[in-house]
Write a protein that holds these residues in place. Structure first.
Motif, PDB file in Angstrom:
ATOM      1  N   UNK A 385       0.834  -1.193   0.000  1.00 17.32           N
ATOM      2  CA  UNK A 385       0.000   0.000   0.000  1.00 17.32           C
ATOM      3  C   UNK A 385       0.873   1.249   0.000  1.00 17.32           C
ATOM      4  N   UNK A 386       0.632   2.126  -0.969  1.00 14.56           N
ATOM      5  CA  UNK A 386       1.374   3.382  -1.055  1.00 14.56           C
ATOM      6  C   UNK A 386       0.743   4.464  -0.189  1.00 14.56           C
ATOM      7  N   UNK A 387      -0.573   4.505  -0.168  1.00 14.02           N
ATOM      8  CA  UNK A 387      -1.252   5.564   0.578  1.00 14.02           C
ATOM      9  C   UNK A 387      -2.718   5.235   0.742  1.00 14.02           C
ATOM     10  N   UNK A 388      -3.314   5.870   1.737  1.00 10.32           N
ATOM     11  CA  UNK A 388      -4.768   5.930   1.835  1.00 10.32           C
ATOM     12  C   UNK A 388      -5.164   7.319   1.343  1.00 10.32           C
ATOM     13  N   UNK A 389      -6.047   7.350   0.354  1.00  8.68           N
ATOM     14  CA  UNK A 389      -6.498   8.620  -0.221  1.00  8.68           C
ATOM     15  C   UNK A 389      -7.908   8.864   0.285  1.00  8.68           C
ATOM     16  N   UNK A 390      -8.096   9.974   0.986  1.00  3.89           N
ATOM     17  CA  UNK A 390      -9.382  10.248   1.628  1.00  3.89           C
ATOM     18  C   UNK A 390      -9.887  11.620   1.196  1.00  3.89           C
ATOM     19  N   UNK A 391     -11.165  11.690   0.865  1.00  3.10           N
ATOM     20  CA  UNK A 391     -11.777  12.965   0.485  1.00  3.10           C
ATOM     21  C   UNK A 391     -12.999  13.218   1.346  1.00  3.10           C
ATOM     22  N   UNK A 392     -13.152  14.465   1.794  1.00  3.22           N
ATOM     23  CA  UNK A 392     -14.326  14.879   2.568  1.00  3.22           C
ATOM     24  C   UNK A 392     -15.110  15.905   1.762  1.00  3.22           C
ATOM     25  N   UNK A 393     -16.430  15.846   1.880  1.00  2.63           N
ATOM     26  CA  UNK A 393     -17.279  16.844   1.240  1.00  2.63           C
ATOM     27  C   UNK A 393     -18.495  17.138   2.095  1.00  2.63           C
ATOM     28  N   UNK A 394     -19.165  18.238   1.783  1.00 10.03           N
ATOM     29  CA  UNK A 394     -20.397  18.578   2.506  1.00 10.03           C
ATOM     30  C   UNK A 394     -21.457  17.504   2.288  1.00 10.03           C
ATOM     31  N   UNK A 395     -21.361  16.810   1.129  1.00  9.84           N
ATOM     32  CA  UNK A 395     -22.274  15.714   0.841  1.00  9.84           C
ATOM     33  C   UNK A 395     -21.498  14.632   0.100  1.00  9.84           C
ATOM     34  N   UNK A 396     -22.152  13.523  -0.181  1.00 10.90           N
ATOM     35  CA  UNK A 396     -21.465  12.370  -0.769  1.00 10.90           C
ATOM     36  C   UNK A 396     -20.963  12.665  -2.179  1.00 10.90           C
ATOM     37  N   UNK A 397     -21.751  13.361  -2.993  1.00  8.44           N
ATOM     38  CA  UNK A 397     -21.314  13.645  -4.356  1.00  8.44           C
ATOM     39  C   UNK A 397     -20.080  14.548  -4.377  1.00  8.44           C
ATOM     40  N   UNK A 398     -20.036  15.504  -3.471  1.00  2.19           N
ATOM     41  CA  UNK A 398     -18.861  16.371  -3.401  1.00  2.19           C
ATOM     42  C   UNK A 398     -17.626  15.563  -3.004  1.00  2.19           C
ATOM     43  N   UNK A 399     -17.781  14.665  -2.047  1.00  2.00           N
ATOM     44  CA  UNK A 399     -16.662  13.810  -1.644  1.00  2.00           C
ATOM     45  C   UNK A 399     -16.212  12.928  -2.803  1.00  2.00           C
ATOM     46  N   UNK A 400     -17.169  12.382  -3.574  1.00  2.00           N
ATOM     47  CA  UNK A 400     -16.820  11.543  -4.730  1.00  2.00           C
ATOM     48  C   UNK A 400     -16.044  12.338  -5.769  1.00  2.00           C
ATOM     49  N   UNK A 401     -16.530  13.518  -6.104  1.00  2.00           N
ATOM     50  CA  UNK A 401     -15.834  14.338  -7.104  1.00  2.00           C
ATOM     51  C   UNK A 401     -14.406  14.641  -6.667  1.00  2.00           C
ATOM     52  N   UNK A 402     -14.268  15.025  -5.419  1.00  2.00           N
ATOM     53  CA  UNK A 402     -12.931  15.349  -4.919  1.00  2.00           C
ATOM     54  C   UNK A 402     -12.008  14.137  -4.940  1.00  2.00           C
ATOM     55  N   UNK A 403     -12.547  12.978  -4.602  1.00  2.00           N
ATOM     56  CA  UNK A 403     -11.718  11.775  -4.561  1.00  2.00           C
ATOM     57  C   UNK A 403     -11.287  11.358  -5.975  1.00  2.00           C
ATOM     58  N   UNK A 404     -12.204  11.423  -6.923  1.00  2.00           N
ATOM     59  CA  UNK A 404     -11.856  11.085  -8.311  1.00  2.00           C
ATOM     60  C   UNK A 404     -10.747  12.006  -8.805  1.00  2.00           C
ATOM     61  N   UNK A 405     -10.873  13.296  -8.545  1.00  2.00           N
ATOM     62  CA  UNK A 405      -9.842  14.234  -8.994  1.00  2.00           C
ATOM     63  C   UNK A 405      -8.524  13.976  -8.267  1.00  2.00           C
ATOM     64  N   UNK A 406      -8.585  13.666  -6.987  1.00  2.00           N
ATOM     65  CA  UNK A 406      -7.353  13.388  -6.238  1.00  2.00           C
ATOM     66  C   UNK A 406      -6.606  12.203  -6.833  1.00  2.00           C
ATOM     67  N   UNK A 407      -7.346  11.174  -7.224  1.00  2.00           N
ATOM     68  CA  UNK A 407      -6.716  10.005  -7.835  1.00  2.00           C
ATOM     69  C   UNK A 407      -6.132  10.351  -9.195  1.00  2.00           C
ATOM     70  N   UNK A 408      -6.871  11.127  -9.982  1.00  2.00           N
ATOM     71  CA  UNK A 408      -6.394  11.487 -11.319  1.00  2.00           C
ATOM     72  C   UNK A 408      -5.168  12.393 -11.266  1.00  2.00           C
ATOM     73  N   UNK A 409      -5.091  13.251 -10.250  1.00  2.00           N
ATOM     74  CA  UNK A 409      -4.022  14.248 -10.188  1.00  2.00           C
ATOM     75  C   UNK A 409      -2.803  13.801  -9.385  1.00  2.00           C
ATOM     76  N   UNK A 410      -2.884  12.660  -8.735  1.00  2.00           N
ATOM     77  CA  UNK A 410      -1.728  12.155  -7.992  1.00  2.00           C
ATOM     78  C   UNK A 410      -0.729  11.535  -8.962  1.00  2.00           C
TER      79      UNK A 410
END
Length: 656
Positions: A385-410
C-alpha cells in the motif's frame, strides 16, 4: 503522565501515529527493519531503533527486540498501530510485565475477540444479534458436516482465528462441503497456526457496515457513527466511507447501541470496531470485533472532527473519554480508498521496484496518509500500500468528485498502481447511487477497462516519442533544430510499435501506419510540459529513467520503453531469451536446467514476492543456455534469471 511513545509498526500508520503524538508533546520512537532504514516513519520519529532483518518474523513481530528498544530509549508506552502485533494478547501482556503502557485494550479482551467462536458466544450472551451458525466446542469435520445440514445452504466456513478472507469459504451445496472444510482448515493452520473452524449461514449480497466504538477505564463507552466497507475484493476492503448511504438514523442508533454492548461485555478500553453484516431488509448481525485502530479510521475522523489517536493516548493515560454520546455529531461525508502498488490488469499482482516520483494531489477536503515518498523502493517484504487517499465533502457527491480528482491528479512514476481501478469504482453509477454490496465488484467489474492493460493511442505515442527522441532544451521552448523524420520503436508493455517522428520547432508530428497525429509542446520546467492539442492546453508530467519513460497526461498514466536500437523481436513475437525477474523476491523453485528445450510460455522458475507465487515464463522457444539462480536465492527486479538460446534452426535462419 506519559512522555515517550514507541510505535511498534511501520509505514503510513506509524507516520500517522507519530504526527499526532508529537503534536501532543510526546517524544516518539520508531522501530524499523534493515529493509526500512530509510523509511519515512524512521525519518519522522525523534529516535529509531533497528529490531532485525527484513523478514517480519525477525523484526516487526520480534517482541523481545521491540521491548528492548523501548527499554534503551526510555519509552513508557507502546502504540501497536494495526496489523503485526496490534491484536496479540501475548504482546499486550508482555508490555504490561515490562512496565509499559500498551495503547490498546486489555489482553483478555483481545484474546476473547480474537476468536470468532468465543466472541460470537459472548455476543449472544450480551444480546447482540449474530448470524445463525455453529460455533460449538467440537469442530471436527464430522461435526461440522452434521451441523451444516441444520444450518442450510448457502453457508460460510470461517477460520475462528482468521481475518482478511483467509480460511474462509462460501459453500453453495452439500457436495462442496467436505472439500472446502479441508481447504479452509489447511489455510487457517498455515495463516494463523490454528485450524479451528466455525460455520455461519451465508448472508447473500449484504452490506458490510462497522461501528467505531471507544471505551475508557471509568465505565464510559460511546460510538462514533458507522463506516460502510461493502466494496471488497476477495474479502479485502477496497473502499470505505462514512456515513453509510444505506444506514438510516434509526439503524445507526440500533447498531451503535449494540456495538457499545459488545464493548462493555468484554470490559473494553480504547478504540475498537464492531463489524456487522446488514441484509437488504436492514437486519444486522455481529461479524467480529477488531481490537485496534482500523485502516479506515480517517473517514470517521473527518466526519466527527475528532483525532482518534489522541483519544487512544488519553484513554491509555487513564483519562475519561473526551465526549459523551450526545456530544458526538456527524458532519458531511468522507470516502477512503487504498492506493496500492499492484497491477489490476494481471490479477492485481503486487508490484515492486523504485518509486521515482510520488506526488499526492493537493486540494480542499483531501487527506493522504502515506508512508512513502519519491525515491523510496517498494520491496517484496511488506504490504504494497502506497497511501490511503481520503476525500471529505459537505455531501457524498462532493466527496466523490474530490476523490476522483485526487486520484487522477496524484503522480506515481515507477510502479504500476490500482489508481485507475479505484477512480472507476468511485465514478460508477451503482456506487454513486449508494447501492454497492459485497458482491458489487464481482458483478459489475469483471470486464471493466481498468482490469485490462492500458494501450496508448497515437496521441500518447506521439508525446512519448518526442520526449524520448528529441528531449527538451531551454525553459522557454524547444530547440529550433531543422525538421527531420526519425524512425522509432517503442515497447508499450503489450506490443512494440514502429513510428516515424518529425519535429519542426515546437510542433511534433508522428505517423504509425495510416495514423497521424500532431501536437504543439511547451516546456514548463523539469518533468512538466504544456501540450496544445486542437487549441486545448493541458499539462503533462513525465519522468525519464534510462530508456524508460513514465507519463501522466490526458487523464491517463502510462509508460513506454525506447527499443529503437535493440534487436527486433522475431516475426513470431518471440523475445530475446534473456529472462529477468519482474520484481524483487525469492526463488522458491527452479524448473529447468541447462540444455533443456523449452517453448515460449513454459514456466522456468517460481518467484515468491509479497506472500504470492509468480511464475516466470520463457519468452521464446529454444534451449536453456544458463540458469543463473537457485532455490532460496533473493533476487532484484530486472536481475537475469535464465538465458535461452535460439534453437539451431533459428540461428541458421538468422544467419541466412
Amino acid at each position: 503522565m506519559l512522555k515517550k511513545l514507541l510505535i511498534a509498526n511501520r509505514g503510513e500508520i506509524a507516520v500517522r501515529v507519530i504526527r499526532t503524538a508529537k503534536a501532543l508533546g510526546y517524544r516518539t520512537v520508531a522501530i524499523y527493519s534493515e529493509a526500512d532504514a530509510r523509511a519515512l516513519h524512521v525519518h519522522e520519529a525523534d529516535e529509531a531503533v533497528c529490531v532485525g532483518p527484513a523478514q517480519v518474523s525477525a523484526s516487526y513481530l520480534n517482541v523481545d527486540a521491540i521491548l528492548e528498544a523501548a527499554r534503551k530509549t526510555g519509552a513508557d508506552c507502546i502504540h501497536p498501530g494495526y496489523g503485526f502485533l496490534s491484536e496479540n494478547a501475548g504482546f499486550a501482556n508482555a508490555c504490561k510485565e515490562a512496565g509499559l503502557i500498551f495503547v490498546g485494550p486489555p489482553a483478555n479482551a483481545i484474546e476473547l475477540m480474537g476468536s470468532k467462536r468465543r466472541s460470537k458466544i459472548a455476543m449472544q450472551e450480551a444480546g447482540v444479534p449474530v448470524v445463525p451458525g455453529y460455533e460449538g466446542n467440537n469442530a471436527s469435520d464430522d461435526e461440522l458436516i452434521s451441523a451444516a445440514g441444520d444450518i442450510g445452504y448457502p453457508l460460510m466456513i470461517k477460520a475462528s482465528a482468521g481475518g482478511g478472507g483467509r480460511g474462509m469459504r462460501l459453500v453453495k451445496q452439500e457436495t462442496e462441503l467436505a472439500d472446502n472444510i479441508k481447504r479452509a482448515r489447511s489455510e487457517a493452520k498455515q495463516a494463523f497456526g490454528d485450524d479451528e473452524l466455525i460455520l455461519e449461514k451465508a448472508v447473500i449480497e449484504p452490506r458490510h457496515v462497522e461501528i467505531q466504538v471507544f471505551a475508557d477505564r471509568h465505565g464510559n463507552a460511546v460510538y462514533l457513527g458507522e463506516r460502510d466497507c461493502s466494496v471488497q475484493r476477495r474479502h479485502q476492503k477496497v473502499v470505505e466511507e462514512a456515513p453509510s448511504p444505506f444506514v438510516t438514523p434509526e439503524l445507526r442508533q440500533a447498531m451503535g447501541e449494540a456495538a457499545v454492548k459488545a464493548a462493555l461485555a468484554c470490559n473494553y478500553e480504547g478504540a475498537g470496531t464492531v463489524e456487522f453484516l446488514v441484509d437488504k431488509d436492514r437486519n444486522f448481525y455481529f461479524l467480529e470485533m477488531n481490537t485496534r485502530l482500523q485502516v479506515e479510521h480517517p473517514v470517521t475522523e473527518l466526519i466527527t472532527g475528532q483525532d482518534l489517536v489522541a483519544w487512544q493516548l488519553a484513554v491509555a493515560e487513564g483519562q475519561p473519554l473526551p465526549l459523551k454520546q450526545e456530544d458526538i455529531q456527524l458532519n458531511g461525508h468522507a470516502i477512503e480508498v487504498r492506493l496500492y502498488a499492484e497491477d489490476p490488469a494481471h490479477d492485481f499482482t503486487p508490484q515492486t521496484g523504485p518509486l521515482y516520483a510520488f506526488a499526492p494531489a493537493q486540494g480542499e477536503g483531501l487527506r493522504f496518509d502515506t508512508g512513502v515518498r519519491s525515491g523510496d523502493t517498494i520491496t517484496p517484504h511488506y504490504d504494497p500500500m502506497l497511501a490511503k487517499v481520503i476525500a471529505w465533502g459537505q455531501n457524498r457527491d462532493e466527496a466523490r468528485r474530490r476523490l476522483i480528482r485526487a486520484l487522477e491528479d496524484t503522480t506515481v512514476f515507477g510502479v504500476t498502481t490500482n489508481r485507475y481501478f479505484l477512480s472507476r469504482i468511485i465514478a460508477d453509477e451503482t456506487f454513486g447511487a449508494g447501492e454497492a454490496t459485497t458482491a458489487f465488484l464481482q458483478q459489475a467489474f469483471r470486464d471493466d477497462p481498468s482490469l485490462a492493460p492500458y494501450t496508448p493511442g497515437i496521441r500518447e505515442l506521439a508525446l512519448a516519442a518526442c520526449i524520448l527522441n528529441h528531449g527538451i532544451s531551454g525553459q522557454s521552448g524547444w530547440s529550433n533544430a531543422p525538421a527531420t523524420m526519425t524512425p522509432m520503436r517503442l515497447d508499450t508493455g503489450g506490443e512494440t510499435v514502429e513510428l516515424l517522428v518529425r519535429k519542426t520547432g515546437n510542433t511534433v508530428s508522428v505517423s504509425h501506419g495510416d495514423s497521424h497525429y500532431q501536437l504543439l509542446l511547451e516546456n514548463l520546467g523539469d518533468g512538466l510540459l504544456c501540450i496544445i492539442d486542437n487549441n486545448v492546453r493541458q499539462r503533462c508530467q513525465y519522468h525519464r529513467e534510462g530508456d524508460s519513460l513514465y507519463l501522466q497526461a490526458f487523464g491517463q498514466a502510462w509508460s513506454v520503453r525506447d527499443v529503437t536500437h535493440q534487436p527486433a523481436a522475431s516475426a513470431n513475437g518471440a523475445g530475446s531469451g534473456k529472462v529477468q525477474a519482474s520484481m524483487d523476491g525469492a526463488i522458491i523453485d527452479v524448473l529447468v536446467k541447462p540444455g533443456q528445450t523449452v517453448q515460449q510460455g513454459d514456466t522456468l522458475v517460481i518467484l515468491e514476492a509479497m506472500k504470492m507465487e509468480h511464475p516466470v515464463k520463457a519468452d521464446r522457444d529454444g534451449v536453456v543456455d544458463e540458469v543463473l539462480v537457485s532455490n532460496g536465492d533473493q533476487v532484484k527486479r530486472s536481475q537475469m534469471l535464465v538465458n535461452i538460446a535460439a534453437a539451431e534452426s533459428e540461428d541458421q535462419e538468422a544467419s541466412a
